[in-house]
Every structure is written in structure tokens, then in C-alpha cells.
Scaffold this active site. Structure first.
Site, PDB file in Angstrom:
ATOM      1  N   LEU A   1       0.819  -1.216   0.000  1.00 19.51           N
ATOM      2  CA  LEU A   1       0.000   0.000   0.000  1.00 19.51           C
ATOM      3  C   LEU A   1       0.856   1.271   0.000  1.00 19.51           C
ATOM      4  CD1 LEU A   1      -2.815  -1.165   2.459  1.00 19.51           C
ATOM      5  CD2 LEU A   1      -2.774  -1.307  -0.029  1.00 19.51           C
TER       6      LEU A   1
ATOM      7  N   ALA B   1       6.904   4.858   0.034  1.00 21.39           N
ATOM      8  CA  ALA B   1       6.713   6.048  -0.816  1.00 21.39           C
ATOM      9  C   ALA B   1       6.005   7.158  -0.035  1.00 21.39           C
ATOM     10  CB  ALA B   1       5.890   5.675  -2.050  1.00 21.39           C
TER      11      ALA B   1
ATOM     12  N   ASP C   1       4.464   4.757  -7.199  1.00 24.40           N
ATOM     13  CA  ASP C   1       4.115   4.806  -5.770  1.00 24.40           C
ATOM     14  C   ASP C   1       4.294   6.220  -5.216  1.00 24.40           C
ATOM     15  OD1 ASP C   1       3.838   2.105  -6.130  1.00 24.40           O
ATOM     16  OD2 ASP C   1       5.160   1.509  -4.496  1.00 24.40           O
TER      17      ASP C   1
HETATM   18  C1  MEV Z   1       4.842  -1.497  -6.311  1.00 26.70           C
HETATM   19  O1  MEV Z   1       3.825  -0.809  -5.595  1.00 26.70           O
HETATM   20  C2  MEV Z   1       4.558  -1.423  -7.782  1.00 26.70           C
HETATM   21  C3  MEV Z   1       5.574  -2.104  -8.683  1.00 26.70           C
HETATM   22  O2  MEV Z   1       5.067  -2.005 -10.009  1.00 26.70           O
HETATM   23  C4  MEV Z   1       6.937  -1.465  -8.568  1.00 26.70           C
HETATM   24  C5  MEV Z   1       6.997  -0.079  -9.195  1.00 26.70           C
HETATM   25  O3  MEV Z   1       6.206   0.261 -10.072  1.00 26.70           O
HETATM   26  O4  MEV Z   1       7.941   0.659  -8.823  1.00 26.70           O
HETATM   27  C6  MEV Z   1       5.695  -3.588  -8.350  1.00 26.70           C
END
Ligand code: MEV
Length: 318
Positions: A96, A100, A147
Site C-alpha cells: 500500500l 513512498a 508509488d
Molecule cells: C509497487 O507498488 C509497484 C511495482 O510495479 C513497482 C513499481 O512500479 O515501482 C511492483
């Protein structure tokens, strides 16, 4: 001096995670629960970050948090020594956007402090994203930026690495049951495992990326048209493709099935997978509908030993 404050929201990825790292579009939305940070002049004369009662010093660089803090501070070269206290309400590694949200909240608080003390004349949104991006790269290696963008923007948007965020105008708010497997995985290692799979088996990359792109483009249309049934079907298909690149788990598959059996229109993991969280789309167009539709999904998860809660997605920016 009153502390400078910063906040940021958590996020869910509705569709397109992992593929977005490789350049294709994804859809993300901000959720309310996120992170907060405060900044004061450092009484000790050296910068420090206090998270969950533990002090992290950028100079020591012993842990990823120390590295991340040092990388974020380096984007504010004229900042005097500061004491930063931060808190995330999101489970780390839970899919979630906890790291970030922390990065954006700390960058915002540092920016407010920098401008109010005159060590910077102004700090724009791009600098906040750059500071949070420097922080996030320590944890995620090769983050797509979705994120940190969601943590900063909120709302609901289509995102690509090349073009950044394009806000979506939702026909109406969307309600999700957000479930937690109770386990977490490192986003960095999940992203690396997908990159290795695509390198070893380019044919998997060549069928997965265009398929996810088509789902994401159709989902943007479904969100703008208010077509919840169509959107639910697209979430299910995205989940199949994510399972095909080995980022789903038994718990995630079980929770998706329980949610669909309890009336959810579609369900999939959200974020990096390997554990973490999933989203189940509710057949709802109002808060009352949402409470009614969420109850059997949350009860089914609870009976199987999993936690979950209701979340509302809207196109209003944070
Ligand atoms: C992580 O929330 C999402 C991913 O696609 C990684 C990213 O986009 O940096 C797995």
C-alpha cells in the site's frame, strides 16, 4: 519554532503493477491512510530521522533507512541540520505504498522547513518527487515512480514512466475491500524476480506486457464510464497475468476467490505481491451500498484469518 509538517497518502494500484516498471501504463489511486512527518532544527547539531522510536543517522548509513535518509537529504543541499520525526500508518511491504508515503511526507516537511528558514526560496512538486524518488530507489532499486506519484497526488490516474500521471475523471467514486495476507515481501526482490523472468523468457514478457497494457487501457475507459462489471472482469484477468509471472501467492489466490464468492465484482493483488495486499471491487455506488457489499467480503476474509477494510477511491486530488 513550530515544526514544519508534511503528509502523504497511501496507494493502491488498480491494474498494471510490475508491467509499469517495464514501460507500460498502470492505474493507481491514493487512499487516505498514509504517512506524516515533522521537521525541527536539530538540537544535537546533526540531522537525524526518528521512525517508530528508532533514530537513523544519514552519516552512519548502516541500514537501508539510513541510506534512504541520506539520499533524500542530498536533494536539499542547503538544508541546515534537522531532526525529522515520521510515522507511517501503512504496513511496510504490505503493497500500500508505505515507503513512498514516508518519502513524500518527509520531503514535504523538509521543503516547508527549507522555505520557512530561507535555505530554499521555493520547492516545487517536481523537487518533492525527486527527493522522494531518491529515497524510494534505496528500497526498490528500480521503482517506476508510480508509488511516489500516488503518495503525492492522490486521486486516480493513469501512469507511465515516460509520461508520468494523467488524472482520470471517474464517473463515480469506487469502493474496494482492501485485504491483507498478513505477510509482506520486499518490493525490490519481487521487481528483480520479474526482471529475471523476462530476461530468461522473453516470450513471457512479449505476451504479458501487451496483454496488461490492453487491460489497463480498457480499465481507464471502464472507470470513466462507471462500468463496474467490466472493471471487475479486467481486475480478474490482470490477476491471472500476475499469477503467470509468479508474483501471486496461495494466500492471495485464496483471498481473491473468497472475495469473488462473497459478491466482489473482481479481485487481484495490489502492489508488488509475494504476500502483501489485495483489492476486491465492490458492487457499490454510495457509502451505504459499499458498507453492505463489503460486509460479506470482510466477513469471509475474517473467518479465514485475514484482515481487511473498506477504501474509497475518488478522482479528488490530495
Ligand atoms: C509497487 O507498488 C509497484 C511495482 O510495479 C513497482 C513499481 O512500479 O515501482 C511492483
Amino acid at each position: 519554532m513550530t515544526p514544519a509538517r508534511g503528509a502523504a497518502c497511501g496507494k493502491v494500484i488498480l491494474l498494471g503493477e510490475h508491467a509499469v516498471v517495464h514501460g507500460t501504463p498502470a492505474i493507481a489511486a491514493g487512499i487516505e491512510r498514509g504517512a506524516e512527518a515533522t521537521v525541527i532544527p536539530a538540537p544535537e547539531g546533526r540531522s537525524s530521522l526518528h521512525l517508530a522510536g528508532i533514530e537513523h543517522l544519514p552519516g552512519e548509513a548502516k541500514t537501508p533507512l539510513c541510506h534512504a535518509f541520506a539520499a533524500l537529504l542530498a536533494t536539499f543541499p542547503d538544508l541546515p541540520p534537522v531532526r525529522i520525526t515520521a510515522e507511517s500508518r501503512l504496513l511496510p511491504g504490505g503493497g500500500l505504498g508505505s515507503s513512498a508515503a514516508l518519502g513524500v511526507a518527509i520531503a514535504r516537511a523538509a521543503a516547508t522547513f527549507a522555505t520557512s528558514t530561507g535555505s530554499a526560496t521555493s520547492v516545487d512538486a517536481a523537487q518533492i518527487l525527486a527527493a522522494a524518488g531518491a529515497w524510494e530507489r534505496v528500497f526498490h532499486g528500480n521503482p517506476s515512480g508510480i508509488d511516489t506519484t500516488a503518495a503525492a497526488l492522490g486521486g486516480c490516474f493513469l501512469y507511465t514512466r515516460a509520461e508520468g500521471a494523467s488524472p482520470l475523471a471517474l464517473r463515480h467514486d469506487v469502493w474496494l475491500a482492501v485485504g491483507s495476507t498478513g505477510t509482506s515481501a520486499s518490493t525490490k526482490s519481487m521487481v528483480e524476480s520479474v526482471a529475471r523472468l523476462f530476461e530468461r523468457k522473453p516470450e513471457v514478457r512479449d505476451h504479458t506486457l501487451p496483454a496488461i497494457t490492453a487491460l489497463v487501457r480498457n480499465a481507464a475507459l471502464a472507470l470513466e464510464a462507471g462500468d463496474l462489471k467490466g472493471l471487475g472482469h479486467l481486475l480478474d484477468l490482470n490477476q491471472m497475468l500476475l499469477a503467470g509471472i509468479f508474483v501471486s501467492t496461495e494466500d492471495l489466490e485464496r483471498m481473491c476467490l473468497l472475495a469473488r464468492e462473497a459478491g466482489a465484482l473482481g479481485a487481484k493483488l495490489t502492489g508488488a505481491g509475494g504476500g502483501g495486499s489485495l483489492i476486491a471491487l465492490l458492487d457499490a455506488r454510495s457509502d451505504d451500498d459499499a458498507a453492505r457489499a463489503a460486509a460479506p467480503v470482510l466477513a469471509a476474509w475474517r473467518a479465514a484469518g485475514y484482515d481487511g477494510q473498506l477504501a474509497r477511491i475518488s478522482d479528488r486530488r490530495a
